[in-house]
Design a protein around this motif. Structure first.
Motif, mmCIF file in Angstrom:
data_model
loop_
_atom_site.group_PDB
_atom_site.id
_atom_site.type_symbol
_atom_site.label_atom_id
_atom_site.label_comp_id
_atom_site.label_asym_id
_atom_site.label_seq_id
_atom_site.Cartn_x
_atom_site.Cartn_y
_atom_site.Cartn_z
ATOM 1 N N PRO A 116 48.898 52.231 28.240
ATOM 2 C CA PRO A 116 47.779 53.166 28.640
ATOM 3 C C PRO A 116 46.794 53.714 27.419
ATOM 4 N N ASN A 117 47.475 53.444 26.414
ATOM 5 C CA ASN A 117 46.585 54.061 24.882
ATOM 6 C C ASN A 117 45.879 52.731 24.453
ATOM 7 N N CYS A 118 46.015 51.628 25.011
ATOM 8 C CA CYS A 118 45.474 50.420 24.166
ATOM 9 C C CYS A 118 44.017 50.068 24.490
ATOM 10 N N ILE A 119 43.326 49.964 23.311
ATOM 11 C CA ILE A 119 41.916 49.776 23.511
ATOM 12 C C ILE A 119 41.427 48.273 24.224
ATOM 13 N N PHE A 120 42.267 47.300 23.811
ATOM 14 C CA PHE A 120 42.166 46.187 24.149
ATOM 15 C C PHE A 120 42.454 45.989 25.726
ATOM 16 N N CYS A 121 43.535 46.692 26.146
ATOM 17 C CA CYS A 121 43.862 46.866 27.530
ATOM 18 C C CYS A 121 42.684 47.426 28.449
ATOM 19 N N HIS A 122 42.169 48.457 27.853
ATOM 20 C CA HIS A 122 40.954 49.046 28.518
ATOM 21 C C HIS A 122 40.136 48.086 28.880
ATOM 22 N N LYS A 123 39.666 47.118 27.794
ATOM 23 C CA LYS A 123 38.528 46.002 28.005
ATOM 24 C C LYS A 123 39.027 45.219 28.805
ATOM 25 N N PHE A 124 40.440 44.942 28.807
ATOM 26 C CA PHE A 124 40.868 43.880 29.962
ATOM 27 C C PHE A 124 40.753 44.590 31.443
ATOM 28 N N TRP A 125 41.018 45.802 31.457
ATOM 29 C CA TRP A 125 41.119 46.491 32.886
ATOM 30 C C TRP A 125 39.421 46.561 33.059
ATOM 31 N N ASN A 126 38.545 46.705 32.428
ATOM 32 C CA ASN A 126 37.270 46.753 32.779
ATOM 33 C C ASN A 126 36.519 45.466 33.150
ATOM 34 N N GLU A 127 37.297 44.398 32.723
ATOM 35 C CA GLU A 127 36.700 42.927 33.347
ATOM 36 C C GLU A 127 37.661 42.869 34.440
ATOM 37 N N ALA A 128 38.985 43.016 34.403
ATOM 38 C CA ALA A 128 39.857 42.551 35.594
ATOM 39 C C ALA A 128 39.735 43.431 36.911
ATOM 40 N N TYR A 129 39.354 44.732 36.763
ATOM 41 C CA TYR A 129 39.242 45.422 37.775
ATOM 42 C C TYR A 129 38.218 45.171 38.780
ATOM 43 N N PRO A 130 36.966 44.946 38.513
ATOM 44 C CA PRO A 130 35.781 44.521 39.217
ATOM 45 C C PRO A 130 36.234 43.160 39.931
ATOM 46 N N LEU A 131 36.864 42.308 39.063
ATOM 47 C CA LEU A 131 37.133 41.005 39.527
ATOM 48 C C LEU A 131 38.309 41.137 40.939
ATOM 49 N N ALA A 132 39.166 42.047 40.659
ATOM 50 C CA ALA A 132 40.181 42.271 41.709
ATOM 51 C C ALA A 132 39.696 42.896 43.030
ATOM 52 N N LYS A 133 38.623 43.841 42.555
ATOM 53 C CA LYS A 133 38.062 44.576 43.980
ATOM 54 C C LYS A 133 37.399 43.662 44.601
#
Length: 294
Positions: A156-173
């Motif tokens: 939850p404190n990972c900056i690159f995980c944050h970037k992953f989520w910002n790319e993956a979440y819209p694709l998942a939705k």
């Protein structure tokens, strides 16, 4: 020809497995990288550090070897009291301190990782299919209802995980990809409590989305406020997820298990996120419950 991704970013703690019973007291130490003139640790050193390891691990670990470390540090190799499982690396200082985290030199080189390699302490990376199956069975949550399924370790404190989520979440939705998130907690002191707090919620996916929506990029801190009381069962699950991550051979996030190319049978493991990686994975195969690719 199959796709090969070169990760552009990842957050890493260390390549060697750090036992949960010691990592709770770990700190990051810095050294200039020189071993100095320290002599081989004595039998007295071994006795002192052996007692420390047993006490701080509540008897779950025992010291099996010591060796010279940089700048007066003593390398400590411990194993479980039963003698089974992966050995772990820690450091001792002046017979008074025990350091379970990585030691970095002034250039940022991970001296702990180098020592782990020298002393044969790195675990052999788990096979892609076996790891994928374990990730799909691990505590976590899935976002998305359509599209190829991938699995990922996130802190939850990972900056690159944050970037992953910002790319993956819209694709998942949008129904283009499904992502099984396996929460881990190792990057910062609050990582474990934040991951546990999120997994304690009735809707962990929404809770993780809120963590990312409130992510502080400047401090690289997720927006979740740790619960005052954590469920011990959930804490153990996050710790087990982190230990599973270590079996990939590198404690780094995001670490992704995916079927990158249509027709391949065995998933690939990626440490880090490459440009347009998720867009490509949305066109690839899907992870099956068996750990293989569809």
């Amino acid at each position: 020809m199959g796709i090969r991704f070169v990760p552009s970013g990842k957050k890493i703690l260390a390549g060697a497995t750090i036992a949960a019973s010691l990592s709770a007291i770990g700190i990051v130490a810095f050294a200039d990288g020189s071993a100095g003139s320290q002599a081989r640790p004595t039998s007295v050193d071994h006795v002192v550090y052996s007692r420390m390891v047993q006490k701080l691990s509540h008897g779950s670990l025992r010291l099996v070897d010591t060796f010279n470390g940089p700048d007066g540090l003593t390398g400590l190799v411990a194993e479980t009291a039963s003698g089974k499982g992966q050995k772990t690396l820690a450091w001792g200082l002046d017979g008074k301190l025990l350091i379970a985290g990585p030691v970095l030199d002034a250039q940022g080189q991970n001296l702990s990782l180098q020592a782990a390699k020298t002393h044969g302490l790195l675990p052999k990376p788990i096979a892609g299919g076996k790891l994928s199956r374990a990730m799909l069975d691990a505590p976590g949550f899935t976002v998305g209802s359509k599209g190829p399924l991938t699995a990922v370790f996130l802190d939850p404190n990972c900056i690159f995980c944050h970037k992953f989520w910002n790319e993956a979440y819209p694709l998942a939705k949008a129904g283009r990809i499904r992502v099984k998130v396996v929460p881990v907690g190792f990057l910062k002191p609050t990582s474990l409590s934040k991951a546990a707090t999120i997994l304690m919620q009735k809707d962990p996916a929404t809770a993780w989305a809120q963590n990312e929506a409130k992510f502080d990029v400047a401090t690289e801190e997720g927006g979740t406020v740790p619960a005052k009381t954590l469920d011990p069962k959930i804490v153990r699950e996050i710790q087990a997820n982190t230990q599973l991550l270590a079996q990939t051979g590198e404690v780094a996030t995001p670490t992704i298990a995916a079927c990158a190319n249509p027709g391949e049978k065995t998933p690939q493991i990626f440490h880090g996120l490459a440009p347009d990686m998720l867009g490509s994975l949305a066109k690839g195969g899907s992870l099956l419950p068996s750990g293989n690719c569809s």
